[in-house]
Motif scaffolding. Sequence first.
Motif, mmCIF file in Angstrom:
data_model
loop_
_atom_site.group_PDB
_atom_site.id
_atom_site.type_symbol
_atom_site.label_atom_id
_atom_site.label_comp_id
_atom_site.label_asym_id
_atom_site.label_seq_id
_atom_site.Cartn_x
_atom_site.Cartn_y
_atom_site.Cartn_z
ATOM 1 N N PHE A 282 66.373 38.212 -27.669
ATOM 2 C CA PHE A 282 66.541 37.732 -29.040
ATOM 3 C C PHE A 282 66.586 36.202 -29.017
ATOM 4 C CE2 PHE A 282 69.082 36.936 -32.953
ATOM 5 C CZ PHE A 282 68.192 37.525 -33.854
ATOM 6 N N ILE A 283 65.589 35.572 -29.624
ATOM 7 C CA ILE A 283 65.448 34.119 -29.489
ATOM 8 C C ILE A 283 65.010 33.469 -30.807
ATOM 9 C CG2 ILE A 283 64.901 34.031 -27.032
ATOM 10 C CD1 ILE A 283 61.969 34.156 -27.725
ATOM 11 N N PRO A 284 65.310 32.172 -30.984
ATOM 12 C CA PRO A 284 64.753 31.423 -32.122
ATOM 13 C C PRO A 284 63.243 31.267 -31.944
ATOM 14 C CG PRO A 284 66.633 30.265 -31.147
ATOM 15 C CD PRO A 284 66.252 31.356 -30.197
ATOM 16 N N LYS A 285 62.503 31.304 -33.027
ATOM 17 C CA LYS A 285 61.042 31.276 -32.962
ATOM 18 C C LYS A 285 60.504 30.015 -32.291
ATOM 19 C CE LYS A 285 57.015 32.125 -35.893
ATOM 20 N NZ LYS A 285 56.542 32.427 -37.262
ATOM 21 N N ASN A 286 61.195 28.876 -32.488
ATOM 22 C CA ASN A 286 60.658 27.602 -31.999
ATOM 23 C C ASN A 286 60.801 27.410 -30.491
ATOM 24 O OD1 ASN A 286 63.428 27.323 -32.074
ATOM 25 N ND2 ASN A 286 63.395 25.188 -32.740
ATOM 26 N N VAL A 287 61.457 28.338 -29.804
ATOM 27 C CA VAL A 287 61.559 28.221 -28.339
ATOM 28 C C VAL A 287 60.903 29.405 -27.617
ATOM 29 C CG1 VAL A 287 63.578 26.714 -28.266
ATOM 30 C CG2 VAL A 287 63.905 29.187 -28.408
ATOM 31 N N LYS A 288 60.037 30.103 -28.314
ATOM 32 C CA LYS A 288 59.322 31.236 -27.702
ATOM 33 C C LYS A 288 58.603 30.827 -26.419
ATOM 34 C CE LYS A 288 57.822 34.853 -30.926
ATOM 35 N NZ LYS A 288 56.619 35.410 -31.596
ATOM 36 N N ASP A 289 57.902 29.692 -26.489
ATOM 37 C CA ASP A 289 57.116 29.243 -25.340
ATOM 38 C C ASP A 289 58.004 28.897 -24.147
ATOM 39 O OD1 ASP A 289 54.892 29.511 -26.933
ATOM 40 O OD2 ASP A 289 54.822 27.397 -27.485
ATOM 41 N N VAL A 290 59.183 28.369 -24.434
ATOM 42 C CA VAL A 290 60.120 28.012 -23.372
ATOM 43 C C VAL A 290 60.596 29.275 -22.652
ATOM 44 C CG1 VAL A 290 62.227 26.743 -22.804
ATOM 45 C CG2 VAL A 290 60.857 26.040 -24.779
ATOM 46 N N TYR A 291 60.914 30.300 -23.438
ATOM 47 C CA TYR A 291 61.339 31.572 -22.846
ATOM 48 C C TYR A 291 60.185 32.248 -22.105
ATOM 49 C CZ TYR A 291 66.084 31.818 -24.689
ATOM 50 O OH TYR A 291 67.430 31.590 -24.931
ATOM 51 N N LEU A 292 58.987 32.095 -22.640
ATOM 52 C CA LEU A 292 57.817 32.663 -21.973
ATOM 53 C C LEU A 292 57.668 32.076 -20.571
ATOM 54 C CD1 LEU A 292 55.170 34.310 -21.946
ATOM 55 C CD2 LEU A 292 54.042 32.322 -23.001
ATOM 56 N N MET A 293 57.753 30.758 -20.475
ATOM 57 C CA MET A 293 57.618 30.113 -19.172
ATOM 58 C C MET A 293 58.734 30.531 -18.223
ATOM 59 S SD MET A 293 54.909 28.529 -18.745
ATOM 60 C CE MET A 293 55.443 27.899 -17.159
ATOM 61 N N HIS A 294 59.927 30.733 -18.774
ATOM 62 C CA HIS A 294 61.054 31.164 -17.937
ATOM 63 C C HIS A 294 60.788 32.544 -17.334
ATOM 64 C CE1 HIS A 294 65.160 31.670 -16.511
ATOM 65 N NE2 HIS A 294 65.190 32.852 -17.119
ATOM 66 N N VAL A 295 60.340 33.469 -18.170
ATOM 67 C CA VAL A 295 60.069 34.826 -17.680
ATOM 68 C C VAL A 295 58.942 34.801 -16.646
ATOM 69 C CG1 VAL A 295 59.275 37.138 -18.311
ATOM 70 C CG2 VAL A 295 60.889 35.933 -19.797
ATOM 71 N N LEU A 296 57.888 34.035 -16.927
ATOM 72 C CA LEU A 296 56.767 33.961 -15.987
ATOM 73 C C LEU A 296 57.186 33.337 -14.659
ATOM 74 C CD1 LEU A 296 53.805 32.888 -18.324
ATOM 75 C CD2 LEU A 296 54.460 35.184 -17.571
ATOM 76 N N SER A 297 58.103 32.389 -14.715
ATOM 77 C CA SER A 297 58.571 31.737 -13.482
ATOM 78 C C SER A 297 59.391 32.695 -12.610
ATOM 79 C CB SER A 297 59.415 30.500 -13.818
ATOM 80 O OG SER A 297 60.657 30.873 -14.382
ATOM 81 N N LYS A 298 59.900 33.785 -13.214
ATOM 82 C CA LYS A 298 60.717 34.755 -12.482
ATOM 83 C C LYS A 298 59.894 35.924 -11.934
ATOM 84 C CE LYS A 298 64.788 32.848 -13.291
ATOM 85 N NZ LYS A 298 65.613 32.339 -12.172
ATOM 86 N N MET A 299 58.581 35.922 -12.204
ATOM 87 C CA MET A 299 57.749 37.070 -11.810
ATOM 88 C C MET A 299 57.835 37.380 -10.321
ATOM 89 S SD MET A 299 54.290 36.679 -14.147
ATOM 90 C CE MET A 299 53.313 37.680 -13.019
ATOM 91 N N GLU A 300 57.720 36.357 -9.493
ATOM 92 C CA GLU A 300 57.735 36.580 -8.047
ATOM 93 C C GLU A 300 59.082 37.134 -7.591
ATOM 94 O OE1 GLU A 300 56.843 34.141 -3.890
ATOM 95 O OE2 GLU A 300 56.308 33.236 -5.813
ATOM 96 N N ASP A 301 60.171 36.554 -8.122
ATOM 97 C CA ASP A 301 61.512 37.025 -7.752
ATOM 98 C C ASP A 301 61.739 38.474 -8.187
ATOM 99 O OD1 ASP A 301 61.989 34.526 -6.749
ATOM 100 O OD2 ASP A 301 63.111 33.811 -8.509
ATOM 101 N N MET A 302 61.109 38.872 -9.292
ATOM 102 C CA MET A 302 61.288 40.225 -9.817
ATOM 103 C C MET A 302 60.305 41.221 -9.199
ATOM 104 S SD MET A 302 61.721 39.055 -13.803
ATOM 105 C CE MET A 302 61.765 40.691 -14.512
ATOM 106 N N GLY A 303 59.455 40.732 -8.298
ATOM 107 C CA GLY A 303 58.491 41.619 -7.650
ATOM 108 C C GLY A 303 57.347 42.046 -8.558
ATOM 109 N N ILE A 304 57.035 41.195 -9.537
ATOM 110 C CA ILE A 304 55.965 41.510 -10.493
ATOM 111 C C ILE A 304 54.655 40.899 -10.010
ATOM 112 C CG2 ILE A 304 55.142 41.062 -12.849
ATOM 113 C CD1 ILE A 304 58.114 41.181 -13.709
ATOM 114 N N ARG A 305 53.656 41.751 -9.810
ATOM 115 C CA ARG A 305 52.369 41.298 -9.304
ATOM 116 C C ARG A 305 51.517 40.654 -10.395
ATOM 117 N NH1 ARG A 305 50.816 47.039 -6.919
ATOM 118 N NH2 ARG A 305 52.002 47.563 -8.798
ATOM 119 N N SER A 306 51.492 41.264 -11.556
ATOM 120 C CA SER A 306 50.714 40.697 -12.656
ATOM 121 C C SER A 306 51.292 41.139 -13.994
ATOM 122 C CB SER A 306 49.235 41.097 -12.553
ATOM 123 O OG SER A 306 49.089 42.488 -12.710
#
Length: 493
Positions: A282-306
């Motif tokens: 649950f996030i404010p609309k104006n920081v969607k991109d910031v949260y997107l980058m955060h989740v993508l930066s965690k992909m390797e740690d979470m074992g996500i291939r793609s």
Amino acid sequence: MDEQILLDGNFPLFAKPKSKTRSKPEPQPEPEPESKNAKTAQLEKFTNPDPNSTTTDSTVTFAGLGLAEWAVQTCKELGMRRPTPVQTHCIPKILEGKDVLGLAQTGSGKTAAFALPILHRLAEDPYGVLALVITPTRELAYQLAEQFKALGSGLHLRCEVVVGGMDLLTQAKSLMNRPHVVIATPGRIKVLLEEDPDIPPVFSRTKFLVLDEADRVLDVGFEEELRVVFQCLPKNRQTLLFSATMTSDLQTLLELSANKAYFYEAYEGFKTVETLKQQYIFIPKNVKDVYLMHVLSKMEDMGIRSAIIFVSTCRSCHLLSLLLEELDQEAVALHSFKSQSQRLSALHRFKSGQATILLATDVASRGLDIPTVDLVLNYDIPRYPRDYVHRVGRTARAGRGGLAVSFVTQNDVDLIHEIEAVVGKQLEEFECKEQEVLSDITRVYKARRVATMKLMDDGFEEKAKERKKQKLKMLAEKGSLKKRSEKRKKSGE
């Protein structure tokens, strides 16, 4: 559970043309159950009592379904050890000559359920176009062709893909060579059938018509295209329809069959698989991109291939691709503004692992089977629960695990509650620390400004306005605008 339902085989798209038009309706006859059987198709229905089942009885084999030895051997070579429930129930019925409507969740093996019996028949009489497969998107058409070629590798199968964005003359010449299987999108096959008088005779001996992702193909926007297709096909064909979700269109199609029909339903309603973990942020609309980058930066740690990131518009998809490029992320974009060669190239790069992120509109939500997709991220919440089900179905396929994360803003709360009510599951909260997320806000905001300027330099807005104008004009000419609006409101899609 099996049940017999008497149906009136009078669905307008599938009905045989009548030689005479009646000026007034006939008076209602007295009920005559036995004598009506000659004119009324019977539907055999099977509802799977375990909607989450992806495996079947270990005693059931592909050989036991009536398939030829070469087909059984091919399945073995492809690692298909046992038939899935939808294959177990539908393959024998198709081999018996019945029309089939197969309703089963994504990743359940629906393609092989119709491809194997078609190829079985092809081996008996390998002449002419045996099957026409209609599918809603170009990407699905190419994927289906790959699957047909793999399953028919021992037959020297000739399979032709006919979709928009490619040269018409080349496609017409390919069809004149009478490939065994033609896989097409509705718009392009309609153009070929109407504009080239040599093409309709190509389908004069076609035995199978398949509608893959049938609920989408039967959308009111494709009605005109389908009428043209049906007029060119033999009346004694088998009609096979497969879908992951049930709609009012498909309910109506239970009245389609002049043959005896079979309806396999693996579950009722819109369902997601148990192996899929569904979460929200649950996030404010104006920081969607910031949260997107955060989740993508965690992909390797979470074992996500793609990961596949779904957005609502082509503009958002293009803008996000520019943003991620500015932030040095290996991402490709898939949307309808791209040429067919660009779309195929993007999909190839993603499937081959050259890019770990696919940005896409709902053009990629249907049927695409990419085993390495471990994360589906809803950057924009879809307007209809059905679209959510198809999006998240791109991961956790064939019994594998997967994660779906949805970005929820204040404006999306009602949509999420509706999705939860429909899928019968409450989304869990995705844990992340706000301070850690926002530490990168300056870099992301700067990249966003650069991406927006690039979008304007590309002339994207002008192209979008012109494209929208053309689309509205086309829909208005077909009388589809009002129908589509009323239909979606009625079905609650």
